[in-house]
Write an enzyme that holds these catalytic residues in place. Structure first.
Site, PDB file in Angstrom:
ATOM      1  N   CYS A 154      -5.416  37.713-124.858  1.00  0.00           N
ATOM      2  CA  CYS A 154      -6.519  36.884-125.419  1.00  0.00           C
ATOM      3  C   CYS A 154      -6.120  35.641-126.253  1.00  0.00           C
ATOM      4  CB  CYS A 154      -7.778  37.724-125.775  1.00  0.00           C
ATOM      5  SG  CYS A 154      -8.213  38.931-124.847  1.00  0.00           S
ATOM      6  N   HIS A 213     -11.882  34.115-130.967  1.00  0.00           N
ATOM      7  CA  HIS A 213     -11.924  34.735-129.477  1.00  0.00           C
ATOM      8  C   HIS A 213     -12.990  35.425-129.241  1.00  0.00           C
ATOM      9  CE1 HIS A 213     -11.202  36.989-126.152  1.00  0.00           C
ATOM     10  NE2 HIS A 213     -10.860  38.287-126.694  1.00  0.00           N
ATOM     11  N   ASN A 260     -16.068  38.080-122.480  1.00  0.00           N
ATOM     12  CA  ASN A 260     -14.611  38.085-123.037  1.00  0.00           C
ATOM     13  C   ASN A 260     -14.016  37.487-121.576  1.00  0.00           C
ATOM     14  OD1 ASN A 260     -12.011  38.202-123.555  1.00  0.00           O
ATOM     15  ND2 ASN A 260     -12.347  40.425-124.580  1.00  0.00           N
TER      16      ASN A 260
HETATM   17  C1  LIG Z   1     -15.950  48.505-126.322  1.00  0.00           C
HETATM   18  C2  LIG Z   1     -17.266  48.728-127.541  1.00  0.00           C
HETATM   19  C3  LIG Z   1     -18.111  47.543-127.200  1.00  0.00           C
HETATM   20  C4  LIG Z   1     -17.675  49.744-127.649  1.00  0.00           C
HETATM   21  O1  LIG Z   1     -18.593  49.866-128.709  1.00  0.00           O
HETATM   22  P1  LIG Z   1     -18.514  51.242-129.543  1.00  0.00           P
HETATM   23  O2  LIG Z   1     -19.232  51.078-130.733  1.00  0.00           O
HETATM   24  O3  LIG Z   1     -16.978  51.517-130.014  1.00  0.00           O
HETATM   25  O4  LIG Z   1     -18.966  52.208-128.771  1.00  0.00           O
HETATM   26  P2  LIG Z   1     -18.129  53.679-128.212  1.00  0.00           P
HETATM   27  O5  LIG Z   1     -16.870  53.458-127.377  1.00  0.00           O
HETATM   28  O6  LIG Z   1     -18.049  54.556-129.772  1.00  0.00           O
HETATM   29  O7  LIG Z   1     -19.288  54.422-127.540  1.00  0.00           O
HETATM   30  C5  LIG Z   1     -20.161  54.968-128.139  1.00  0.00           C
HETATM   31  C6  LIG Z   1     -21.139  55.483-127.002  1.00  0.00           C
HETATM   32  O8  LIG Z   1     -21.829  54.643-126.016  1.00  0.00           O
HETATM   33  C7  LIG Z   1     -21.281  55.032-124.858  1.00  0.00           C
HETATM   34  N1  LIG Z   1     -21.043  53.891-123.936  1.00  0.00           N
HETATM   35  C8  LIG Z   1     -19.988  53.147-123.880  1.00  0.00           C
HETATM   36  N2  LIG Z   1     -20.076  52.185-122.951  1.00  0.00           N
HETATM   37  C9  LIG Z   1     -21.491  52.200-122.804  1.00  0.00           C
HETATM   38  C10 LIG Z   1     -22.343  51.439-122.054  1.00  0.00           C
HETATM   39  N3  LIG Z   1     -21.787  50.406-121.208  1.00  0.00           N
HETATM   40  N4  LIG Z   1     -23.658  51.625-121.935  1.00  0.00           N
HETATM   41  C11 LIG Z   1     -23.982  52.667-122.290  1.00  0.00           C
HETATM   42  N5  LIG Z   1     -23.403  53.526-123.182  1.00  0.00           N
HETATM   43  C12 LIG Z   1     -22.187  53.341-123.409  1.00  0.00           C
HETATM   44  C13 LIG Z   1     -20.189  56.047-125.146  1.00  0.00           C
HETATM   45  O9  LIG Z   1     -19.865  56.988-123.842  1.00  0.00           O
HETATM   46  C14 LIG Z   1     -20.439  56.658-126.388  1.00  0.00           C
HETATM   47  O10 LIG Z   1     -21.449  57.853-125.932  1.00  0.00           O
HETATM   48  P3  LIG Z   1     -21.071  59.217-126.869  1.00  0.00           P
HETATM   49  O11 LIG Z   1     -21.206  58.857-128.087  1.00  0.00           O
HETATM   50  O12 LIG Z   1     -22.199  60.064-126.122  1.00  0.00           O
HETATM   51  O13 LIG Z   1     -19.744  59.569-126.331  1.00  0.00           O
HETATM   52  C15 LIG Z   1     -16.283  48.105-128.761  1.00  0.00           C
HETATM   53  O14 LIG Z   1     -15.442  49.298-129.153  1.00  0.00           O
HETATM   54  C16 LIG Z   1     -15.487  47.084-128.931  1.00  0.00           C
HETATM   55  O15 LIG Z   1     -16.127  45.836-128.747  1.00  0.00           O
HETATM   56  N6  LIG Z   1     -14.104  46.964-128.855  1.00  0.00           N
HETATM   57  C17 LIG Z   1     -13.224  45.834-128.874  1.00  0.00           C
HETATM   58  C18 LIG Z   1     -13.449  45.304-127.708  1.00  0.00           C
HETATM   59  C19 LIG Z   1     -12.549  44.126-127.691  1.00  0.00           C
HETATM   60  O16 LIG Z   1     -12.526  43.247-128.718  1.00  0.00           O
HETATM   61  N7  LIG Z   1     -11.712  44.039-126.913  1.00  0.00           N
HETATM   62  C20 LIG Z   1     -10.841  42.822-126.584  1.00  0.00           C
HETATM   63  C21 LIG Z   1     -10.044  42.401-127.601  1.00  0.00           C
HETATM   64  S1  LIG Z   1      -9.157  41.257-127.107  1.00  0.00           S
END
Ligand SMILES: CC(C)(COP(=O)(O)OP(=O)(O)OC[C@H]1O[C@@H](n2cnc3c(N)ncnc32)[C@H](O)[C@@H]1OP(=O)(O)O)[C@@H](O)C(=O)NCCC(=O)NCCS
Length: 343
Positions: free
Chosen positions: A118, A259, A289
């Site tokens: 990215c 980004h 993204n």
């Molecule tokens: C991926 C992201 C959106 C997830 O958000 P989060 O708040 O960390 O969520 P979690 O991974 O802790 O998941 C929370 C819950 O939602 C659930 N969940 C995950 N994806 C889901 C979806 N698409 N729909 C519904 N529920 C979902 C998980 O299973 C988890 O359930 P549980 O609590 O029963 O285990 C976030 O971590 C993120 O944006 N990370 C960085 C991404 C990024 O910047 N990437 C590129 C960098 S270049």
């Protein structure tokens, strides 16, 4: 600001967004998710999906042609082409070589790809900046092109809702006007954290893709929470680093183009820099993204919307797999008088 002449500036921008939209509602028919979760956790409402024949070089060539047209130069004037991508399906020939031919650039000019996930566009700007300043080239074409839906695991709801396809390009040129264009740049990487966000071959054969989507040999894997924390910390540091290097403050900056990964990450960076969210260009709600393409897509959109005026300080900042990161500070300038531009 510290920058010797020659200066290196963005002369033209171009973008290509595939026409097909994939909404959160569409994704809820593929994995167990819903619009509310995706919007509140990431800020994304929809993303674009490339047509079957729109490989990254095809997306990139369309953005490149637009950038050359907007730069108001001939394809024959380009003497260097560099592409950032993590989703090219054929390592050789490179995306850059394919685009060289597709756009009708001169045979014989150097063309190569880089992999910086990215952060790819920030790396491209820095590479082009130094190659142009060194004096061997006058006009570089830099392109970030991604078909991330081709490396998406459609069974993983925590990643498949985040990514989209698109391409952005810039013509970057040398000029003799001091203190314009790219004022400073910071780049970094931390390979020890590489496994937290990767694009690697699958462990098991892929199940058939959902209708109208593709599966490739590689897939994205991400430990979302760790990536999130690192992204906020490192992008904030990179912004402070480049501002300090250039003798500027966040308050001096007119527009920040981060980004486009997650609205909560952008919110947190705005808090760290103590800058209003209105200063940030945001389009992740419509494109998700798009990895390296994210910053040039947002930059091109901001420019098209008239959000960038001559003399404005524009700050670009990225973080991505590798880990990699970078930030660039630009004093926006375009030649009103062609005589100012080194020929
Ligand atoms: C991926 C992201 C959106 C997830 O958000 P989060 O708040 O960390 O969520 P979690 O991974 O802790 O998941 C929370 C819950 O939602 C659930 N969940 C995950 N994806 C889901 C979806 N698409 N729909 C519904 N529920 C979902 C998980 O299973 C988890 O359930 P549980 O609590 O029963 O285990 C976030 O971590 C993120 O944006 N990370 C960085 C991404 C990024 O910047 N990437 C590129 C960098 S270049």
């Amino acid at each position: 600001m510290r920058t010797p002449t020659p200066s290196v500036f963005i002369r033209g921008l171009g973008a290509y967004k595939p026409s097909r939209r994939l909404t959160n509602e569409d994704l809820s028919k593929i994995v167990e998710t819903n619009d509310e979760w995706i919007r509140t956790r990431s800020g994304i409402s929809e993303r674009r999906v490339a047509a079957p024949d729109e490989t990254p070089d095809v997306l990139g060539a369309k953005a490149a042609a637009a950038a050359i047209e907007n730069a108001r130069i001939s394809p024959q004037d380009i003497d260097l082409i560099i592409v950032a991508t993590i989703s090219n399906d054929t390592p050789v020939p490179s995306c850059a070589c394919r685009i060289q031919t597709a756009v009708g650039l001169r045979p014989g000019i150097p063309a190569f790809d880089i992999v910086a996930a990215c952060s790819g566009f920030i790396y491209l700007l820095q590479i082009a900046n130094h190659m142009l300043r060194a004096g061997d080239y006058r006009n570089a074409l830099i392109i970030a092109a991604e078909r991330l839906t081709g490396v998406t695991d459609w069974t993983d709801r925590s990643t498949c809702v985040l990514f989209g396809d698109g391409a952005g390009a810039a013509v970057v040129s040398r000029c003799d006007v001091p203190y314009v264009g790219i004022l400073g740049n910071v780049l970094g990487a931390d390979g020890a954290k590489g496994d937290l966000l990767s694009v690697k071959p699958r462990d098991v054969p892929a199940p058939p893709p959902p209708p109208g989507l593709t599966v490739g040999a590689n897939i994205v894997r991400m430990t979302g929470k760790e990536v999130f924390k690192n992204a906020v910390r490192v992008m904030s540091q990179a912004c402070r680093g480049v501002l300090e290097k250039c003798g500027a403050t966040a308050g001096d900056v007119s527009l920040i183009i981060p980004h486009q990964a997650n609205m909560r990450i952008i919110d947190a960076i705005a808090g760290e820099l103590e800058q209003p969210l209105e200063k940030f260009k945001i389009n992740l709600d419509r494109f998700g993204n798009t990895s390296a393409a994210s910053i040039p897509l947002a930059l091109e959109e901001a420019w098209t919307e008239g959000r960038i005026r001559p003399g404005d300080l524009v700050l670009l900042v990225a973080f991505g797999g590798g880990f990699t990161w970078g930030a660039t500070l630009i004093r926006w300038w375009q030649p009103e008088d062609a005589a100012n531009v080194a020929q």
